[in-house]
Enzyme design. Structure first.
Site, PDB file in Angstrom:
ATOM      1  N   HIS A 194       8.769   5.844  -5.225  1.00 32.25           N
ATOM      2  CA  HIS A 194       7.425   5.787  -4.644  1.00 32.25           C
ATOM      3  C   HIS A 194       6.583   4.749  -5.385  1.00 32.25           C
ATOM      4  O   HIS A 194       6.779   4.539  -6.582  1.00 32.25           O
ATOM      5  CB  HIS A 194       6.784   7.180  -4.740  1.00 32.25           C
ATOM      6  N   ASP A 248       2.793  10.432   4.770  1.00 29.66           N
ATOM      7  CA  ASP A 248       2.024  10.036   3.583  1.00 29.66           C
ATOM      8  C   ASP A 248       0.726  10.840   3.500  1.00 29.66           C
ATOM      9  O   ASP A 248      -0.303  10.343   3.069  1.00 29.66           O
ATOM     10  CB  ASP A 248       1.744   8.526   3.524  1.00 29.66           C
TER      11      ASP A 248
HETATM   12  C1  VNL Z   1      -2.505   5.718  -1.260  1.00 33.28           C
HETATM   13  C2  VNL Z   1      -1.563   5.775  -0.261  1.00 33.28           C
HETATM   14  C3  VNL Z   1      -2.234   6.303  -2.496  1.00 33.28           C
HETATM   15  C4  VNL Z   1      -0.356   6.441  -0.494  1.00 33.28           C
HETATM   16  C5  VNL Z   1      -1.040   6.951  -2.727  1.00 33.28           C
HETATM   17  O1  VNL Z   1      -0.700   7.545  -3.913  1.00 33.28           O
HETATM   18  C6  VNL Z   1      -0.105   7.019  -1.718  1.00 33.28           C
HETATM   19  C7  VNL Z   1      -3.766   5.057  -1.009  1.00 33.28           C
HETATM   20  C8  VNL Z   1      -1.620   7.552  -4.951  1.00 33.28           C
HETATM   21  O2  VNL Z   1      -3.990   4.590   0.122  1.00 33.28           O
HETATM   22  O3  VNL Z   1      -4.591   4.994  -1.937  1.00 33.28           O
HETATM   23  O4  VNL Z   1       1.043   7.695  -1.941  1.00 33.28           O
HETATM   24 MN    MN Z   2       2.791   8.055  -0.719  1.00 34.47          MN
END
Ligand code: VNL
Ligand code: MN
Length: 347
Positions: free
Chosen positions: A186, A309
């Site tokens: 990730h 997500d």
């Molecule tokens: C975001 C998108 C952040 C997916 C994430 O993890 C994620 C974002 C902190 O758009 O800030 O898994």
């Molecule tokens: Mn994510």
């Protein structure tokens, strides 16, 4: 039953399994808030400050990350999501010192096992571990798979600006392979060495920097030859493979040339062969029918898994996207659940 909700307008039912779904626990949220109060150049800090130290107004995401059994289940029911594969949200435990990271990974994995125990038909989970304590990480991976029954692993790209191809992390790769646990690679904020030009214009996060960071990590795993050492290792990339397979032809050509000229590692396979053998991808936060079509055509439909997500992306559009793409019914079944069931041991 939520998993029998009719696929929009078709009169058919489909089991929707979402595979990159984020949560946190109070202990990790508190530790990240503490980290966020110290100055530093890490490109995770803006997001961490925004989520965990947002002040009285609160952050848009914190409540929904901490909740699993209320708002989240309601959201799943509303949109006909049968099951979420949960993972501790980025940057996970990787900003903490190794001891703290090990303890918090254990707490998070225990919590995940409890939630899944209460809702085995609605949640599955990927175990966290602390790469910077590789032997303890491997032991926790073993506990998480064999004792807690978790379904795979999650790692948030670099740890202290280092990548998993480094020999010091091989115990982690060895454990994942031996336990048949796919590692969800990730994103997190870009490592110091590539951060410079990603600091401006908001490029450091999901718009571009996360992908650069995570794709680079994946390509290091391919180009280092580490997949010859761990041929059974399985890696899952979100965001439509972080674009890596778009580069297949050029990577294959240039890797062959580099090998002929004596540069780089000697590899048993071509980069694209490793990608098809060792990687699967998900559609998290990348709801482009053209990118999906390209991915299915180049990797095979058995390599692509649906993801939302949550809570960073809204559920409704992610469902509408996968309900609406022009694939056969059999292909949609694989994308929505068959591949996830195989990769994450869900049946
Ligand atoms: C975001 C998108 C952040 C997916 C994430 O993890 C994620 C974002 C902190 O758009 O800030 O898994
Ligand atoms: Mn994510």
């Amino acid at each position: 039953m939520s998993d029998l909700i009719e696929q929009r307008g078709t009169g058919r039912t489909v089991r929707r399994i979402a595979t990159e779904e984020a949560f946190t626990i109070p202990e990790v949220a508190d530790a990240l808030r503490e980290v966020s109060r110290h100055p530093g150049a890490s490109l995770d800090l803006p997001l961490v400050r925004g989520i965990y130290d947002a002040g009285p107004s609160g952050s848009r995401f914190l409540g929904r990350l901490l909740d699993v059994e209320e708002q989240r289940l309601a959201d799943m029911d509303e949109h006909g999501v049968a099951l979420q594969v949960l993972s501790l949200t980025a940057p996970g435990v990787q900003m903490f010192d190794a001891d703290t990271a090990c303890s918090l990974a254990e707490v998070a994995n225990d919590y995940l096992a409890e939630v899944i125990g209460r809702h085995p038909d609605r949640f599955a989970g990927l175990a966290s571990f602390a790469p910077h304590a590789p032997r303890r990480a491997a032991a926790e991976m073993e506990r998480a798979r064999n004792r807690l029954g978790l379904h795979g692993f999650v790692v948030n790209s670099h740890t202290n600006d280092e990548y998993l191809d480094d020999v010091k992390y091989w115990p982690v790769l060895e454990a994942a392979e031996a336990l048949d646990g796919c590692i969800y690679l990730h994103p997190r904020g870009p490592a110091a060495g590539i951060a410079g030009p990603l600091r401006d214009y908001g490029l450091y996060a999901a718009m571009w920097g996360y992908g650069v960071e995570t794709a680079t990590h994946a390509v290091r795993l391919i180009a280092s030859g580490v997949l010859d050492r761990f041929p059974g290792l399985r890696i899952c990339l979100g965001h439509m493979g972080e674009g890596v397979h778009f580069w297949s032809w050029r990577m294959d050509f240039m890797q062959r040339r580099a090998a002929a000229w004596g540069h780089g590692a000697k590899l048993e396979l071509t980069p694209s062969e490793y990608f098809r053998r060792n990687f699967v991808i998900t559609t998290s936060g990348q709801e482009s029918p053209e990118a999906l079509d390209f991915s299915i055509r180049t990797l095979g439909v058995d390599h692509v898994l649906w993801a939302i997500d949550y809570p960073y992306q809204p559920t409704g559009p992610a469902v509408a996207f996968m309900d609406g793409v022009e694939v056969s019914d059999a292909e949609r079944e694989l994308l929505y659940h068959g591949n996830a069931e195989r990769v994450f041991h869900l049946v």
